[in-house]
Structures are given as structure tokens and as C-alpha cells.
Design an enzyme around this catalytic site. Sequence first.
Site, PDB file in Angstrom:
ATOM      1  N   HIS A 181      27.079  25.763  31.156  1.00  0.00           N
ATOM      2  CA  HIS A 181      26.782  26.949  31.976  1.00  0.00           C
ATOM      3  C   HIS A 181      26.564  28.229  31.172  1.00  0.00           C
ATOM      4  O   HIS A 181      26.908  29.320  31.617  1.00  0.00           O
ATOM      5  CB  HIS A 181      27.868  27.174  33.051  1.00  0.00           C
ATOM      6  CG  HIS A 181      27.302  27.834  34.292  1.00  0.00           C
ATOM      7  ND1 HIS A 181      28.065  28.184  35.379  1.00  0.00           N
ATOM      8  CD2 HIS A 181      26.034  28.211  34.581  1.00  0.00           C
ATOM      9  CE1 HIS A 181      27.295  28.744  36.293  1.00  0.00           C
ATOM     10  NE2 HIS A 181      26.064  28.762  35.829  1.00  0.00           N
ATOM     11  N   CYS A 227      31.933  31.680  36.910  1.00  0.00           N
ATOM     12  CA  CYS A 227      31.891  30.734  35.777  1.00  0.00           C
ATOM     13  C   CYS A 227      31.340  31.282  34.466  1.00  0.00           C
ATOM     14  O   CYS A 227      32.021  31.273  33.438  1.00  0.00           O
ATOM     15  CB  CYS A 227      31.074  29.520  36.173  1.00  0.00           C
ATOM     16  SG  CYS A 227      31.502  28.828  37.771  1.00  0.00           S
TER      17      CYS A 227
HETATM   18 CA   LIG Z   1      34.125  28.513  38.141  1.00  0.00          CA
END
Ligand SMILES: [Ca+2]
Length: 434
Positions: free
Chosen positions: A131, A73
Amino acid sequence: MKTNFIFFILILFLISCSTPKENPPNIILIMADDLGYGDISCFGSDFIQTPVLDKLASEGIRFTDYHSNGSVCTPTRAALMTGNYQQRAGLEGVIYAAMGKRIYGLASSEKTLAEYFKEAGYATGIFGKWHLGYKPEFKPTLHGFDEFYGYVSGNVDFISHRDGIGLYDWWHNTDTCYDEGYVTDLITDYALKFMERNKEKPFLLYLPHEAPHYPYQGRNDKADRLPGVKFHAHGSRPDKKQAYKEMVEIMDENIGRVMMKLTELGIDDNTLVIFCSDNGATNLGDNGGLRGYKISLWEGGHRVPAVAWFPGKIKAGTVSNSTVLCMDWLPTLLSVAGVQVEDKFDGVDISAVLFRQKEIEKRTVFWRYRNQWVARKGDWKYLKNKEGEYLFNLKDDVVEQNNLLDSNVEKTNELKELLREWEREMERYKQQTD
Ligand SMILES: [Ca+2]
């Protein structure tokens, strides 16, 4: 006389460069989380039905050779936000939720997609997964977004909004806030309100979905992560494959709500919608027969589905085989919006692919993650990982079964040298900016 004419042409050119587009298009960038190459029906899934995404693909463009910059990610998101390899931003790995690991994030010295668009007069919003850092200074509203609703971890409980270590992780801008709702529905609710409020001016809407990342929870499931309750990160549902299907289908349904809102507001003919995934699927998903999963640098780790839609601008039913990476969106979107910048990016402008059915020039691109390296030039891919070294010709062998390393030493050496050069460049950059 001739000098005057050249001067006149030069003035005309400068005026055309500095004038923003009269009616700059809205941009909607939707990203799924851990969605594999074969996880939606327009990319071959029989199991999961995604009629909205299928319609976008049939009315727009579908990419067969699109890649996330990372196989996990955070790196992909860093590349998406900066238009550069994530290595330049120093975000090559995942930012974990564990205490003590929360120190990393996207430095304020990095100029993001949102900052470029804010400067160009766009309203900017992010609803969903960030994130790119926990600390206050890493929050999206300090990186050019006017508004943020969502979470900063890699994943939260879809119902209780608690992160991987059970802490509440739901934010409005820089403050924590209480919100009820299933993440996929909730972030769409906020996206629709954002579109309504900003229908009169151009907007950049970034909608990073949680689906189909774990915990595997559907809309009617109970919360698993609650205070004082032991939980499994993947959730409590026994039928995880079915939950996964529900998660993707609910995401598709919510993308349908965004599309309906565009029509309702009468701005559908001036909006570019992009959909992609942030890395390949885990073994619960479907990478369309490609080798490997999320985390790995086999194709299954980073070749992911992508479509784009812009009625009247993108020819319906276009299929592109160009090698496109997520870092290409930033320079492309600046070009689509007519925003001129001096900055250089690792990503390239793929407008010609979107609007003129052209293929981009073949270039060499790179991946690096946890003792895995890839150099890709045209159809050739050199891969080094813990198991060994490989050379594949993806044109004939997209499933990476036929190692040509020994039979094509020349190509192997060429790609290895390009990889070394790239690593030197990343290191040089790091030393300059440290
Ligand atoms: Ca991901």
C-alpha cells in the site's frame, strides 16, 4: 600521559561503535489492518479470542498508549518505513485503487527500514500488504526488500486476490503471479519459508496482514470479486461481525505458526517479535471504548494495540504507558540490531522501554489528516476537526468527553503554537525536497 589515555578510550569507543553485534537478532514486525484497541483479548475483548497474542503480551510487553502515525493505511505505512512523519514523504492520504489515482507512492529518495537492514547484512522480506504505490518503481523490492509476496492495494479479496476495482493484485517481487489461498494463510506460508531459508543469518521479516480489513471473508468463504461479477467492497457475507471475529482469530492462529517455526528453527531466543495495528477499527470492530473510528483523529482512530516479545530481553508481563508511535520502530530496531546511522528521525529509540522498563521522555507528537489536527504533549491533547476545537487531559479522560479548551487557555495556546511550528517544519522540508 593523560592525552594518551583519552586517545585510548576514544579508540575503544570508536571500535565498539563500528563493530556490528556478534549475533544480531532477527526482527519480525507483524501489523494488523484496521484492528481496534479492544479487538484482541489481551486488550479487553470478550468477543474475539487471541490466545497467541495474549501469550506474547504475557511473556513480553504490552503498550497501553501506542499509536499509528496515521488514522488510515498508507500514511502509517509511510511512517513505519521511514521513521519519520508521513508528511515528509508526501504520503498523508490513502493511495486509492481507482484508475488515475495510482500515480502516488513512496519515492525512491526515501530510505526505508528494509534498506537500512539490508545494508547491515540482514535478509529482508515482506509478505502481505504494501500500500505504498502501484508503479513498478514503488514496489517493495525496489525499497530494500529482497523478497515480496502480496498485494499493493489497500485491500484484496481474501480468496481471489482482486483489488477494490476488481483487478488482480498479487505479486512476487515485481511480477504478477498466480497463487491460491486465503490471504492470511498464504502470507504466513511464505513467511515460514523465508524464515527457514534465512535461519543462519539475521533477518527482518515484515508481515503486514490484511485482517480484519474488509472484504469480511473467512477461510471457507467463496470469492466475491471475480471477473464480470458485480461485488460489494465489504463482501457478501451477511454476518459481518462474525466474519470479522474469524478474520482476527485466523490471524492469531497464523501468528502462532510463526512462533512455532521460531522454536522449531531454534532461533526463538534471538528474535524480537512486534505486533501492532495500522489504525483504529471501523464501527464493525471494537476500539475499547475510545471515541471515534478509523479516519478520525479521536483516540479511537489511532490508539491501537501493540505488543513486543523477546524472551530473556523483554521482562515478561511488562505494561508500558509510554506514548509510542509507529515511526519509533525504525530508530528502535536499528538500536536493537546495533546498527549505527548518521540519519536523524522524527521517531525515537524506545529500547529503554522494551528492555529496561523505563518510560521515554515525554515529547510532543502530531497528527494531521483531512482537516483534522492533533498536538499531543504528555497527557494533553489538542484536537481540531470539522466540529470544533478541543483540549483533553488523556490521563483522566482517555475517552475525550471533557473539553478543557476554555478552562485552560494557556495549555491550549501552547499546543496550538507547537502545532504551527510543526506544520512550518513539514512545509520547510517539503520545499527543500521538492
Ligand atoms: Ca488500515
